[in-house]
Enzyme design. Structure first.
Site, PDB file in Angstrom:
ATOM      1  N   ARG A 224      13.095  12.579 -11.400  1.00 29.28           N
ATOM      2  CA  ARG A 224      13.679  11.246 -11.172  1.00 29.28           C
ATOM      3  C   ARG A 224      14.549  11.251  -9.918  1.00 29.28           C
ATOM      4  O   ARG A 224      14.684  10.243  -9.238  1.00 29.28           O
ATOM      5  CB  ARG A 224      14.477  10.781 -12.407  1.00 29.28           C
ATOM      6  CG  ARG A 224      15.169   9.438 -12.222  1.00 29.28           C
ATOM      7  CD  ARG A 224      15.442   8.712 -13.548  1.00 29.28           C
ATOM      8  NE  ARG A 224      16.072   9.577 -14.538  1.00 29.28           N
ATOM      9  CZ  ARG A 224      17.378   9.838 -14.590  1.00 29.28           C
ATOM     10  NH1 ARG A 224      18.217   9.299 -13.728  1.00 29.28           N
ATOM     11  NH2 ARG A 224      17.862  10.644 -15.520  1.00 29.28           N
TER      12      ARG A 224
ATOM     13  N   TYR B   6       6.608 -13.401  -3.117  1.00 33.65           N
ATOM     14  CA  TYR B   6       5.783 -12.809  -4.171  1.00 33.65           C
ATOM     15  C   TYR B   6       6.390 -13.246  -5.516  1.00 33.65           C
ATOM     16  O   TYR B   6       7.619 -13.297  -5.667  1.00 33.65           O
ATOM     17  CB  TYR B   6       5.784 -11.284  -4.034  1.00 33.65           C
ATOM     18  CG  TYR B   6       5.002 -10.609  -5.119  1.00 33.65           C
ATOM     19  CD1 TYR B   6       3.617 -10.649  -5.125  1.00 33.65           C
ATOM     20  CD2 TYR B   6       5.653  -9.944  -6.159  1.00 33.65           C
ATOM     21  CE1 TYR B   6       2.898 -10.048  -6.127  1.00 33.65           C
ATOM     22  CE2 TYR B   6       4.936  -9.338  -7.169  1.00 33.65           C
ATOM     23  CZ  TYR B   6       3.553  -9.393  -7.152  1.00 33.65           C
ATOM     24  OH  TYR B   6       2.847  -8.796  -8.160  1.00 33.65           O
TER      25      TYR B   6
ATOM     26  N   ASP C 294       9.962  -7.687   2.996  1.00 35.33           N
ATOM     27  CA  ASP C 294       8.793  -7.201   2.272  1.00 35.33           C
ATOM     28  C   ASP C 294       7.624  -7.221   3.260  1.00 35.33           C
ATOM     29  O   ASP C 294       7.160  -8.287   3.661  1.00 35.33           O
ATOM     30  CB  ASP C 294       8.531  -8.119   1.062  1.00 35.33           C
ATOM     31  CG  ASP C 294       7.361  -7.654   0.209  1.00 35.33           C
ATOM     32  OD1 ASP C 294       6.490  -6.921   0.731  1.00 35.33           O
ATOM     33  OD2 ASP C 294       7.299  -8.046  -0.973  1.00 35.33           O
TER      34      ASP C 294
ATOM     35  N   LYS D 249      -0.749  -1.905  -2.513  1.00 31.45           N
ATOM     36  CA  LYS D 249      -1.658  -2.720  -1.686  1.00 31.45           C
ATOM     37  C   LYS D 249      -2.199  -1.884  -0.520  1.00 31.45           C
ATOM     38  O   LYS D 249      -2.913  -0.929  -0.758  1.00 31.45           O
ATOM     39  CB  LYS D 249      -0.922  -3.980  -1.227  1.00 31.45           C
ATOM     40  CG  LYS D 249      -0.108  -4.687  -2.331  1.00 31.45           C
ATOM     41  CD  LYS D 249      -0.965  -5.244  -3.446  1.00 31.45           C
ATOM     42  CE  LYS D 249      -0.167  -5.642  -4.681  1.00 31.45           C
ATOM     43  NZ  LYS D 249       0.918  -6.600  -4.475  1.00 31.45           N
TER      44      LYS D 249
HETATM   45  C1  LIG Z   1       2.071  -6.853  -5.107  1.00 31.09           C
HETATM   46  C2  LIG Z   1       3.261  -7.262  -4.346  1.00 31.09           C
HETATM   47  C3  LIG Z   1       4.557  -6.919  -4.773  1.00 31.09           C
HETATM   48  C4  LIG Z   1       4.800  -6.177  -6.066  1.00 31.09           C
HETATM   49  O1  LIG Z   1       4.274  -4.910  -6.023  1.00 31.09           O
HETATM   50  P1  LIG Z   1       3.916  -4.039  -7.347  1.00 31.09           P
HETATM   51  O2  LIG Z   1       3.479  -2.755  -6.781  1.00 31.09           O
HETATM   52  O3  LIG Z   1       2.838  -4.801  -8.058  1.00 31.09           O
HETATM   53  O4  LIG Z   1       5.152  -3.976  -8.142  1.00 31.09           O
HETATM   54  C5  LIG Z   1       5.617  -7.288  -3.986  1.00 31.09           C
HETATM   55  N1  LIG Z   1       5.441  -7.983  -2.852  1.00 31.09           N
HETATM   56  C6  LIG Z   1       4.220  -8.345  -2.417  1.00 31.09           C
HETATM   57  C7  LIG Z   1       4.104  -9.113  -1.156  1.00 31.09           C
HETATM   58  C8  LIG Z   1       3.095  -8.002  -3.144  1.00 31.09           C
HETATM   59  O5  LIG Z   1       1.889  -8.373  -2.720  1.00 31.09           O
END
Ligand SMILES: *Cc1c(COP(=O)(O)O)cnc(C)c1O
Length: 389
Positions: A55, A108, A180, A205
């Site tokens: 962790r 998101y 992000d 992603k």
């Molecule tokens: C998918 C996504 C998230 C969240 O990510 P997880 O790995 O599913 O927790 C946050 N921001 C954007 C732009 C995303 O496409």
């Protein structure tokens, strides 16, 4: 020597690790042992020690951290179990009751939930502004503004935020910014070079890139990472060693994949724009995108997400999605496989028709996450599906 992104993606993390293997080792151990108490004390007193307790850190985390930090151009990084792990950990580490946070009206879904709902439950004030209006961020600043949350491009209309315009104002006022960067990836956009303090990703992603792992990253200065890490170990969003390894493997080909994805998506978007059955295409790389000039200034490529409306309504969009043979009908993005989703169908379980209309989600809307297949196959598939309308 300063390496290019392609070389960094292969070699950057090798420097943090003494392993004599070419491929990284997966350290599947929840805990690491010391030779004696002196070493134990050292392991447990150094923050982010890679050989103490998983962790807190793990050798394979160490490699991922080095690689993503180099790709984003930040001093260091932290890794988390998911993109939301990265976003929630960062925000909760930086704000307290009585602070004010500025976000965008479009984020998101779970980030929006955090800003709209969770933070307010903990006494943090939040103002959401139209991201396409750079001056709106400045107008929203209050004496207690602590953090500005950015996301560009964003669902569902692929709208952009002028990062430099926002960070110029934020820096002058001593306000932290977090971006992000999931949709663009560091190959197309490097927010830190435009003044952003903290760059976060859903590594699920493009970074991972194969629809096979879940993870998140937080890229920032060493000082911020140390602050955020204390919250991180408390919240416990730990990236599994196997997923960290898959992420490393995925990132080796990130520059190549993004190059192909950029080219495929641009060609597919332009092709869609010419089809008589299509009402409107949203893609930052098209001259018809309302912020195309900003996209060209801020991004090296325009990414793989193309959104479009089919002439007609819900039924026509549904027919097109089900007639497509190459993309899977699935709600992720950023991988080697193309994915397609009827946007209104994706939200139907959680939003009413009125909520969808308020959120700019027309019923005839389709999101296409373009993969690395051959463009001729993607176009031929679209043509045969459009012919069913
Ligand atoms: C998918 C996504 C998230 C969240 O990510 P997880 O790995 O599913 O927790 C946050 N921001 C954007 C732009 C995303 O496409």
């Amino acid at each position: 020597m300063e390496y290019q992104m392609e070389t960094l993606a292969i070699h950057a993390d090798g420097t943090v690790c003494a392993e004599k293997t070419v491929a990284p080792a997966i350290h599947y151990s929840a805990v690491f042992k010391a030779d004696d108490s002196a070493e134990f004390i050292e392991m447990s007193s150094v923050p982010q020690h890679p050989r103490n307790y998983t962790r807190y850190g793990n050798p394979v985390h160490e490699r991922v951290k080095k690689l993503v930090a180099d790709l984003e151009g930040t001093e260091t990084a932290l890794v988390t179990a998911s993109g939301m792990g990265a976003i929630a950990t960062t925000i909760l580490a930086l704000v307290k009751a009585g602070d004010h946070v500025i976000g965008q009206t479009r984020h998101y879904m779970s980030t929006a939930k955090m800003l709209d709902d969770m933070l307010q439950r903990f006494g943090v004030e939040v103002t959401l502004v139209d991201q396409t209006d750079a001056a709106a961020f400045e107008r929203a600043i209050r004496p207690n503004t602590k953090l500005i949350v950015l996301e560009t491009p964003v669902n569902p209309l692929l709208m952009l935020t002028d990062i430099e315009a926002v960070t110029r104002v934020a820096r002058a006022r001593g306000i932290l910014t977090m971006a992000d960067n999931t949709f663009a990836s560091p190959i197309n956009l490097r927010p830190h070079t435009l003044g952003v303090d903290i760059v976060v990703h859903s590594a699920t992603k493009y970074l991972g890139g194969h629809h096979d792992m879940t993870g998140g990253v937080i890229c920032c200065s060493k000082a911020l990472a140390e602050d955020i890490w204390h919250t991180h170990i408390t919240l416990g969003s730990v990236l599994s060693p196997m997923d960290a390894w898959l992420l490393l493997r995925g990132m080796r080909t990130l520059p190549m994949r993004i190059e192909r994805i950029n080219a495929n998506a641009l060609e597919l978007a332009a092709f869609l724009e010419q089809q008589p059955q299509i009402e409107r295409v949203y893609y930052p790389g098209l001259a018809s995108h309302p912020q195309h000039a900003l996209a060209c200034r801020q991004m090296k490529g325009f990414g793989g997400v193309v959104a479009f409306g089919v002439k007609g309504g819900y039924a026509e969009a549904e027919r097109l999605v089900s007639a497509l043979k190459v993309p899977h009908n699935a709600g992720n993005l950023g991988g080697v496989d193309s994915l397609v989703i009827h946007t209104a169908a994706m939200w139907a379980g959680t939003m009413s028709a009125a909520q969808m209309a308020a959120a700019d989600i027309p019923v005839n809307f389709i999101r296409y996450s373009v993969g690395i297949e051959h463009i001729d196959d993607l176009k031929a598939d679209l043509l045969q599906a459009l012919a069913t309308l």
